[in-house]
Design an enzyme around this catalytic site. Sequence first.
Site, short mmCIF file in Angstrom:
data_model
loop_
_atom_site.label_atom_id
_atom_site.label_comp_id
_atom_site.label_asym_id
_atom_site.label_seq_id
_atom_site.Cartn_x
_atom_site.Cartn_y
_atom_site.Cartn_z
N LYS A 1 8.92 22.41 -0.23
CA LYS A 1 8.02 22.31 0.92
C LYS A 1 7.24 23.61 1.14
CE LYS A 1 9.78 18.25 2.62
NZ LYS A 1 10.94 17.96 1.79
C1 LIG Z 1 11.42 16.73 1.29
C2 LIG Z 1 12.26 16.76 0.10
C3 LIG Z 1 12.25 15.73 -0.85
C4 LIG Z 1 11.42 14.48 -0.65
O1 LIG Z 1 10.03 14.73 -0.71
P1 LIG Z 1 9.01 13.67 -0.07
O2 LIG Z 1 7.67 14.29 -0.21
O3 LIG Z 1 9.42 13.49 1.36
O4 LIG Z 1 9.15 12.41 -0.86
C5 LIG Z 1 13.01 15.87 -1.99
N1 LIG Z 1 13.79 16.95 -2.18
C6 LIG Z 1 13.85 17.95 -1.29
C7 LIG Z 1 14.74 19.10 -1.55
C8 LIG Z 1 13.08 17.90 -0.13
O5 LIG Z 1 13.13 18.90 0.75
#
Ligand SMILES: *Cc1c(COP(=O)(O)O)cnc(C)c1O
Length: 463
Positions: free
Chosen positions: A114
Site C-alpha cells: 500500500k
Molecule cells: C491490501 C492488501 C492486499 C489486497 O489488495 P487489494 O488491492 O485490496 O486487492 C493483499 N495483501 C496485502 C498485504 C494487503 O495489504
Amino acid sequence: MNYISTRGKSAPQDFAQVLLAGLAPDGGLYMPAAWPQFSRAELAQFRGRPYADSAFEVLKRLASNAFSDDELREDIEAAYADFDNADIAPLVELDAAPGTYLLELFHGPTLAFKDIAMQVLGRLFARALAKRGGRATILAATSGDTGSAAIAALGGLPNIDVFIMHPKDRVSEVQRLQMTTSPHANVHNIAVEGTFDDAQSIVKQLFAQKAFARGVNLTAVNSINFARIAAQAVYYFTAAAELGEPATFVVPTGNFGDVFAGEAAMRMGLSVAQLVVATNANDILARALDEGVYASGEARPTLSPSMDIQVASNFERALFEASGRDSEWIAEAMAQFAESGSLELPSSVLDALRERYAAHATGDEETLEAIRFVYETEDRLIDPHTAVAYAAAQPFIADGGPVVILSTAHPAKFPQAVERATGVEPDLPERLKGLYEGEERYDVLPAEAGEIRRYILDRLAQL
Ligand SMILES: *Cc1c(COP(=O)(O)O)cnc(C)c1O
C-alpha cells in the site's frame, strides 16, 4: 485526461478532482475517459530505468492536465526516497523454481505494498488541496494495511484530518500498533465493533449523506481512489519489461485494487498472459469467476487479514470494462447487489472477465504449508498474503512462461502466522524497532454510520 464515473451520472473530472473526491457523486468509481496507450518501444523503456522515472512516465499520461511535469517528478521522487531497497519493487527469481519470481512490494515505511501508491497519493493530495484551498476529511476503512500506509503518508500534513476505521481485534498486532501509535494530532483511529465490510459500508453510507459529506469535504483514499490504481500499475510495467516476455501475475486479492491495476496496465498496452486473483477463504471473487454469481457471504477471519473482505469495491471497475463500459447496466447491477447481496453475471460479461482473469482460493492450512515450503526450499520467509498467491500460482508454474507472484507484505508484519508455519520469528526491520514502545491512541465505536458521523463532527469541532 478526464475521468468518468462507472455509473455514468457524474460530470467528468480531471485527475486532481478525482484525487480529492475519491468516490464519484453518483456512487460510482472514476475511470479514465479513454486509456492512454504505450507503444511497444515505450514499453521496452521501462527496463532498467530508475523506478521513480517509470512512475513518472505512467502518472504523466494519467494526470497531466492536473499537475505539471515538475510537480509530478518532485512528489514521486520524494515518495520513493525513504524505501529501504533502491529498486523500490525488486523482482526476485526463486532458486528452486526458475521462471517463478517474487515481486517484492514491501520496502516502504509500513512494510506492505500500500505504501507504493499511498506515498505518492499523500503528496499529490496535499498539493491539490493547497491549490483548491480549504480542508479535507479523509475517511477510510482498512483491513489493516491501508490504514497504516495512509497514516504514514498523511499524518502531520496541514488542512487534512484522517479518520481510519479498522475492524476491532481483526488486524494483526503490528498492523494495529502502526496505526494507533501515530504521534500526529490529525490522525484519528477508530476500532469498529464489526468486520472490514461493515466499516467499508459505513464509508459508503457517509459518502451518500450529501450534506455531511460536503460539509466536511469528505474524501476516500482507499483503493477506490483512482490515483492508487494509477501508481500500482507502474510495477506491472517494470516487472514485465525486466522479463521481456508476457508473464502471468498472481495477485493476493481483497478489494480488487491491486489486480485491477494489472488490468489497467494491460489496457494501456502491456501484454500479460493472465491475471490470477488469489483469495483466502473469503472467496467471493473466486466464486464469481468460477460460477458467474457475485454473491457476498459472512467475512471469515483468516491468517491473511488484509484480504478478509467479501465486497470487493474495485470489481465494479472490471465489470465496467467487461460490459463494454455499459454504465447503465453497472448502475442497475450495483443497486441490485447492494439490495440482495447477489448478482448473476451475464455470460458476455463473464466471458470477457475470464479472458483476462483466473482465480484460486486458498485456506489457512494450505497457506501455512506454502510458508513452510518456501522456507524449506528457498530459505526465505514469506508473509501469509504472499503465501496465498504462492499456492494459487502452482498450476500456472506448470504451464511454462514466467510467473510473477506479488509479494504484498513483509513477513515481520504477520509474525504469528510465519512462526506457526516455520518455528522462526521474522526479524522486525530497523524502522519498526520502536513500535512496541509507542503510546496507543484509538477509540472503540459500534459499527453504525450515525455513531461514526457524530464522532467525526465532534473531533472536527475541537480544532
Ligand atoms: C491490501 C492488501 C492486499 C489486497 O489488495 P487489494 O488491492 O485490496 O486487492 C493483499 N495483501 C496485502 C498485504 C494487503 O495489504
